[in-house]
Design a protein around this motif. Structure first.
Motif, PDB file in Angstrom:
ATOM      1  N   LEU A 178      41.839  33.362  38.550  1.00  0.00           N
ATOM      2  CA  LEU A 178      42.646  31.559  38.917  1.00  0.00           C
ATOM      3  C   LEU A 178      43.708  31.691  39.967  1.00  0.00           C
ATOM      4  N   ASP A 223      44.633  43.048  20.818  1.00  0.00           N
ATOM      5  CA  ASP A 223      45.257  42.443  21.803  1.00  0.00           C
ATOM      6  C   ASP A 223      45.207  43.869  23.045  1.00  0.00           C
ATOM      7  N   TYR A 224      45.845  44.579  22.796  1.00  0.00           N
ATOM      8  CA  TYR A 224      45.683  46.094  24.345  1.00  0.00           C
ATOM      9  C   TYR A 224      44.481  45.650  24.444  1.00  0.00           C
ATOM     10  N   ALA A 225      43.711  45.387  25.322  1.00  0.00           N
ATOM     11  CA  ALA A 225      42.093  45.254  25.222  1.00  0.00           C
ATOM     12  C   ALA A 225      41.725  46.792  26.317  1.00  0.00           C
ATOM     13  N   MET A 254      41.491  37.170  33.544  1.00  0.00           N
ATOM     14  CA  MET A 254      41.493  36.236  34.519  1.00  0.00           C
ATOM     15  C   MET A 254      41.812  35.230  35.111  1.00  0.00           C
ATOM     16  N   ALA A 255      42.922  34.896  34.230  1.00  0.00           N
ATOM     17  CA  ALA A 255      43.917  34.240  34.486  1.00  0.00           C
ATOM     18  C   ALA A 255      44.360  34.381  36.028  1.00  0.00           C
ATOM     19  N   ASP A 281      33.717  35.359  38.616  1.00  0.00           N
ATOM     20  CA  ASP A 281      33.083  33.839  38.793  1.00  0.00           C
ATOM     21  C   ASP A 281      34.357  33.050  39.344  1.00  0.00           C
ATOM     22  N   GLY A 296      34.832  30.461  38.863  1.00  0.00           N
ATOM     23  CA  GLY A 296      35.238  28.956  37.914  1.00  0.00           C
ATOM     24  C   GLY A 296      35.898  29.103  36.879  1.00  0.00           C
ATOM     25  N   THR A 297      35.517  30.283  36.113  1.00  0.00           N
ATOM     26  CA  THR A 297      36.354  31.347  34.880  1.00  0.00           C
ATOM     27  C   THR A 297      37.393  31.840  35.480  1.00  0.00           C
ATOM     28  N   LEU A 325      52.659  43.770  27.191  1.00  0.00           N
ATOM     29  CA  LEU A 325      53.245  42.186  27.287  1.00  0.00           C
ATOM     30  C   LEU A 325      54.494  42.604  25.694  1.00  0.00           C
ATOM     31  N   ASN A 371      43.888  28.995  43.107  1.00  0.00           N
ATOM     32  CA  ASN A 371      44.476  27.803  43.005  1.00  0.00           C
ATOM     33  C   ASN A 371      45.581  27.623  43.998  1.00  0.00           C
ATOM     34  N   TYR A 418      42.648  45.009  32.769  1.00  0.00           N
ATOM     35  CA  TYR A 418      42.474  44.832  30.972  1.00  0.00           C
ATOM     36  C   TYR A 418      43.532  44.901  30.519  1.00  0.00           C
ATOM     37  N   GLU A 419      44.103  46.745  31.457  1.00  0.00           N
ATOM     38  CA  GLU A 419      45.371  46.980  30.041  1.00  0.00           C
ATOM     39  C   GLU A 419      46.418  46.445  30.726  1.00  0.00           C
TER      40      GLU A 419
END
Lengths: 160, 784, 285
Positions: free
Chosen positions: B776, B707-709, B772-773, B646, B648-649, B693, B780, B689-690
């Protein structure tokens, strides 16, 4: 010294009277005071679902409820739904489909799955996936679990 | 049902499954012993600090407290861990104490143990321990760790560089000079945690009168731990018994010796009482081994037809504060280099890995050790090259796959190969996934502004490591597996094995091998495992070895027992043993049934007096097996991911996943399928995900399951499996390992698929997990 | 980790709860569903002297329709909201959003009022309460206070509730059949808290929309109605422009899942999708 609270409740159909530490969560109580070790402690912060038990007919996280809150409640655990035969079809399907590996999450998943089956809705695979999303399994990759629940739901639909 | 091929190779449900499903498992926390006390740890709140003073007065006097132990209390009875490798003399590691003495080198390092009547009371008292700290600068960033003048992670080290390993084969310089196309790319791999749903757990029971130590532990390798406890607590080997009952997931993280578990065992020795220590989930995130924190840069030289001429890779692997005991923490980085390009013909290869310490949780072996990194690097480079050459990703792989005509061979990094089936797997995979129509669907979707991608990842998997690895390295880990069989008076068989099972179903596989080889029913065999005091000596469960090595030991034992049975049968029936067979628990001469196995069994146990003199009536056999002529078995396969981005996200939606896999002879397809699926989903977790951090001060930011997905059922795709079966050549059974293939290839498949989806936009991701970040960020900053 | 020691008080009535509030003041915490509080206790992040369990107060639970207002009692479980025909019919926005609240086991125990009182900025129900212009009913010994949802949420886990007050219920104006609504949420996984979400309602006009109450949540400290969106009457050609304006007007918090820039891009996308839903007249799922 810890001030203990008296509670009286029903666990798997039997009346239980105990003194509990007010801070003790339900799963700790079931495991250590009643020896019901089929419910497991996986995180104690309400994410993994391994501690799932049924309170007054609904599946909840045993680590997110205090034993002291269960005064007068009816609790059912994996041991209860195995003995009553309620989980028999699900267990047979899980075994046939190899839908468990280490088995640590499985009792919790079976309790959740039993609730889904009891609701009697006709669910597709993605819907079953969403309904089970609150129970983490780290071993199976979920596919076989979804197969097993789908099998039991399909059987149930056929019966009705 | 007793012909070998009616049992071996058949999908049978696991023997333990019903027991576990009904809540009758015995996990370590389920064990309760008389006078048992509970341990809670005070752990370092700092990533790097000196311990000035520890004041335990208030804690000792708290309700229910039995004892409070500091590192000093243990120095007399417990020696520290130093994890090194004999043939890597340059590899250095600081000593690691069960409880830190003067310096802590990661946030979460244990400092003080409180023993109390309940865990809650132990935790209450732990809050009362007062420690005066001197905070030291923390080394967190691996690149900064190597800069001159950077603080050192631990004062027992002289440098933060644990080791450097260069590998060079062939002439990469010429290869890159001659190449028509050169592609290069940089990669970042996020630090991961293993997340077994049952946290690490130990119940230690030291009985002082006889100096017998029994340890119930959620662990993969009881014998290794017996050796560790005996040597570090100065007990005789046979005074230590480690028992792993049901283990709630392991994945490599329960393969190591941890200081906190050592502290619990040492506390039991000090107290002469049973001690229970259950690592809680937050402690688990802070103290279980992490893995895979690496950065890498890779270059690929190809011809105009996409044929590989050379590969260069440079990896920086960050392993935390200590090298994990006893297997060390360097395997991740070393295997990452070795497996970059491993499935392909590489005329020239140049690789380097540098391994650095930092003030973070120590790293160690986690499912597929390093191999996913090497796989992700080469698969990305190939896709980038294919895009440049306008070649289909499947085609560029086919043009470079190792083929059986190339066998046997030594590939990059000293890997040795025999009988792989990469092209067969690729062909089978493309057919199963309807590759061409998927490509059409992808194009159609793109017209509607929907970005879908297909990713392929070829992999080879190092399984069933033999005698050549740990022994020569001076690491006391056994690579053999053993199997004892006992024929009972009713003709039923007990098996006792060194192989351990954390849910893979290996013990069921052994049961099939034994029943099939002996000619008896599946249910006529029971299997015991996990008890270091009662099973044959062996490795346990690591590096996908259970069926490949333990299965061969079981097969050899079953052959020996069968021969013993037939010799007795021949003596009783006056036939020649070579004419006899066992089918359905009956002794046959051709098609003539001579006697029931149960009758024979009755005689050898109760009526030895009726046997002719000299006949061997002992119906116990033990056999061990270890690969000695070859270092490991190479399994192989290819995965494919289909997904949607996606734009957009930045969200990635997994649509479907496939794997074609060859793990040699398959003993039980049902078990192999779910090993693959489970492994794949761990790999998908890594991809999406994993990520452990840390902040700049070395504080772990992801210490809960919120937090840890990890993957949930809701986001995971259906996974389709195709088997190709090329038996291993070094054993009679022919099985290779299958436990790590899924985790190995899945991140690379997703990586390729995400970039396949967003390549039309001129973007590509370079950092795992593909949050997602990050997606993106990639969209960008096109062309990064 | 095990919870620290505390005293447990079982309140059978509101008066018993008020008495406990008076006695213990800030030392006490209200235990409703406990689905946010219990993890904090188990991690020892909260160390109250007393827990006042309001679950036994039966009059705090239930869903009623009265004068075009849906009254949801504070200890009504999420699952009751999810399964309620009244909610499905009168508050389709809530009916949709409730499915995004955590997981079955949590919804079976977690309460509507608890979710509002906890005021997690990434939670769905506070955002919906603001979008629907709900009113919270707070009671204490001193009497009753009615606070608009928009005024109730003050910041991250901070509300206008005083420690002597109990949220007894929430009143939500029933949505009209002529109302449009939309709900979108971006989370890492099904049931996770929102990274960014949008809850929106509006009145359909013959051309475009009016009275737009659009709440972007999850990325700011509290759910609030976008002033920019509220000031406009919307038609299809304005969608992209308005989405950008709403996103630009946000002040997103950075977290582990993304910086402010990321959140703004994601918010813009969700706002655009919401506006299209509203104009399309057909809500998304």
């Amino acid at each position: 010294m810890t001030e203990m609270l008296p509670i009286k409740l029903s666990v798997n159909g039997a009346v239980v009277s105990k003194l509990v530490d007010p801070r003790q969560h339900l799963t700790d109580f079931l495991r250590s005071d009643l020896g019901l070790t089929g419910s497991h402690i996986g995180c104690e912060h309400g994410v993994c679902g391994a501690c799932s038990v049924r309170v007054n007919g609904q599946v909840i996280r045993g680590c997110l409820m205090l034993a002291s809150q269960t005064e007068g409640a009816e609790i059912e655990t994996i041991e209860g739904i195995v003995e009553s035969g309620e989980a028999a079809e699900l267990i047979a399907a899980f075994v046939a489909r190899n839908a468990l590996q280490c088995g640590f999450c499985t009792p919790g998943i079976l309790l959740t799955a039993a609730e889904i089956v009891a609701e009697g809705k006709c669910l597709g695979r993605q819907e079953i996936r969403n309904e089970l999303s609150g129970n983490i399994c780290r071993c199976t990759g979920y596919h076989a679990i979804i197969d097993a629940v789908e099998m039991v739901l399909a059987e149930k639909m056929k019966e009705e | 049902m007793s012909e070998p091929d009616q049992i071996i190779g058949v999908s049978l449900p696991r023997r333990d499954a019903s027991r576990l499903a009904t809540g009758r498992g015995t996990f370590t926390d389920d064990i309760v012993l008389p006078r048992m006390v509970h341990m809670a740890l005070v752990r370092s709140p700092y990533a790097h600090a000196l311990i000035k003073t520890i004041d335990i007065k208030e804690a000792i006097n708290a309700e229910g407290v039995v004892r409070v132990i500091t590192g000093r209390d243990l120095t007399e009875i417990c020696s520290p861990f130093i994890a090194g490798i004999e043939f890597l003399p340059n590899m250095i590691s600081a000593p690691q104490y069960a409880l830190a003495l003067e310096e802590v080198a990661w946030q979460g390092e244990g400092v003080c143990a409180v023993l109390a009547e309940s865990r809650a009371l132990a935790e209450d008292a732990a809050e009362l321990v007062k420690i005066e700290w001197e905070e030291l600068p923390a080394v967190v960033d691996p690149v900064a760790a190597l800069t001159t003048g950077t603080p050192i992670v631990h004062r027992d080290l002289e440098t933060n560089l644990a080791m450097t390993m260069p590998i060079e084969e062939g002439d990469t310089k010429s290869a890159f000079a001659e190449a028509e196309v050169i592609v290069e790319h940089s990669f970042e791999f996020g630090r991961q945690a293993g997340v077994a749903l049952e946290t690490r757990s130990v119940v230690a029971d030291f009985e002082p009168a006889g100096r017998q130590l029994t340890v119930y532990q959620s662990h993969q390798t009881p014998y290794q731990m017996q050796d560790v406890y005996a040597r570090h607590l100065e007990l005789a080997e046979h005074q230590v018994r480690v028992i792993a009952k049901d283990v709630g997931g392991a994945f490599g993280l329960k393969l190591h010796a941890y200081p906190d578990e050592m502290a619990a065992v040492a506390a039991s020795v000090l107290l002469g009482r049973p001690v229970k220590y259950i690592v809680d989930r937050q402690e688990s995130f802070a103290s279980d081994i992490h893995s895979r924190e690496m950065t890498a840069s890779g270059r690929l030289a190809v011809t105009g037809q996409g044929v590989i001429l050379g590969v260069e890779v440079d990896i920086l692997s960050a392993i935390g504060a200590y090298s994990i005991y006893p297997r060390t923490s360097v395997g991740d980085g070393i295997q990452a280099v070795q497996f970059t390009g491993a499935p392909y013909r590489l005329p020239a290869f140049k690789g380097r890995v540098r391994i650095v310490y930092q003030n973070k949780t120590p790293c160690g072996a986690y499912r597929a050790v390093g191999q996913p990194i090497g796989c992700s690097i080469i698969e990305q480079l190939l896709d980038i090259a294919a895009a440049k050459l306008n070649l289909d990703p499947a085609e560029i792989r086919r043009r470079n796959h190792l083929r059986s005509v190339d066998m046997p061979l030594k590939a990059s990094g000293g890997l040795e190969f025999s009988n792989v089936s990469l092209d067969e797997c690729l062909t089978a995979l493309l057919a199963k996934m309807n590759y061409e129509s998927l490509r059409k669907d992808q194009k159609e979707a793109q017209k509607r502004g929907i970005y879908r991608g297909i990713g392929l990842a070829t992999f080879v998997e190092q399984t069933a490591v033999g005698a050549g690895l740990y022994g020569p390295a001076g690491v006391r880990v056994s690579a053999q597996e053993g199997c004892s069989l006992r024929l009972n008076p009713s003709g039923l068989v007990n098996c006792s094995t060194s192989v351990t099972d954390q849910g893979q179903g290996t013990l069921t596989g052994l049961q099939q091998v034994i029943a099939g080889t002996l000619g008896i029913g599946f249910d006529d065999v029971t299997v015991e495992a996990g008890d270091g005091g009662a099973t044959p000596y062996g490795g346990g469960s690591w590096a996908s070895r259970g069926l490949a090595i333990g299965g061969e030991a079981a097969r050899l034992a079953a052959i020996d027992l069968r021969n013993k049975i037939l010799a007795v049968a021949a003596a009783i029936t006056q036939e020649l043993p070579e004419n006899l067979t066992i089918v359905n628990s009956k002794i046959f001469d051709g098609s003539k049934c001579l006697m029931d196995l149960s009758e024979l069994s009755r005689i050898v146990h109760f009526r030895q007096d009726t046997l002719p003199p000299g006949v061997d009536f002992e119906m116990n056999v033990t056999r061990h097996f270890v690969p000695r002529d070859f270092p490991y078995f190479i399994a192989n396969g290819i995965q494919a991911s289909y997904l949607e981005v996606d734009i957009g996200t930045g969200a990635i939606k997994l649509l479907e996943h496939w794997v074609a896999e060859d793990c040699g002879k398959i003993v039980n397809p049902l078990l192999v399928d779910e090993q693959l699926r489970g492994g794949i989903v761990q790999g998908l977790g890594a991809a999406l995900y994993e990520h452990c951090l840390f902040d700049d001060a070395g504080q772990l930011l992801t210490a809960s399951l919120a937090d840890y997905a990890v993957p949930l059922a809701s986001e995971m795709p259906d996974i389709h499996i195709i088997h190709v079966e090329t038996p291993a050549s070094g054993t009679g059974l022919g099985a290779k390992g299958a436990g790590e293939a899924g985790t190995l290839g899945a991140p690379a498949a997703v990586w390729c698929a995400v970039n396949d989806a967003i390549r039309p936009l001129g973007a590509q991701v370079w950092k795992q997990p593909f949050t997602m970040a990050h997606v993106l960020q990639a969209l960008n900053s096109k062309g990064s | 980790m095990k919870a620290p020691t505390f005293k447990y008080l079982r309140a059978e009535s509101r008066d018993e709860a008020y008495a406990a509030f008076t006695e213990y003041g800030d030392e006490g915490l209200v235990l409703a569903g406990g689905q946010s509080l219990m993890p904090m206790l188990n991690m020892r992040l909260a160390q109250p002297a007393v827990l006042v369990d309001i679950n036994p107060i039966s009059e705090l639970s239930g869903i009623l329709l009265r004068d075009q207002q849906l009254h949801i009692g504070a200890t009504t479980r999420h699952v009751e909201v999810e399964n309620s025909m009244l909610v499905a019919a009168e508050l389709p926005l809530i009916g949709c959003a409730i499915k995004h609240v955590a997981h079955r086991g949590i919804r079976n125990r977690g309460t509507f009022g608890g979710s509002l009182a906890h005021a997690d900025p990434a939670a769905e129900m506070p955002a919906c309460a603001v979008a629907l212009d709900a009113t919270l009913i707070l009671q204490s010994r001193a009497g009753e206070r009615r606070v608009k949802a928009a005024d109730f949420f003050l910041g991250v886990m901070s509300t206008d509730r005083r420690s002597d007050e109990l949220i007894t219920g929430i009143e939500l104006p029933a949505q009209m059949s002529t109302d449009a609504w939309s709900f979108h949420e971006l989370s890492r996984r099904h049931g996770d808290f929102a990274l960014v979400g949008v809850a929106a309602t509006a009145q359909r006009r013959s051309i475009g929309l009016d009275g737009l109450r659009l709440v972007v949540f999850g990325c700011e400290e509290r759910p609030k109605v976008s002033k920019i969106a509220a000031s406009m009457s919307l038609s299809r050609k304005d969608v992209a422009e308005l989405a950008t304006a709403v996103a630009d007007d946000l002040d997103p918090m950075s977290d582990l899942e993304g910086d402010a820039k990321t959140k703004r891009i994601q918010a813009r996308t969700l706002v655009e999708r919401s506006l299209e839903d509203l104009l399309g007249g057909w809500p998304n799922d």
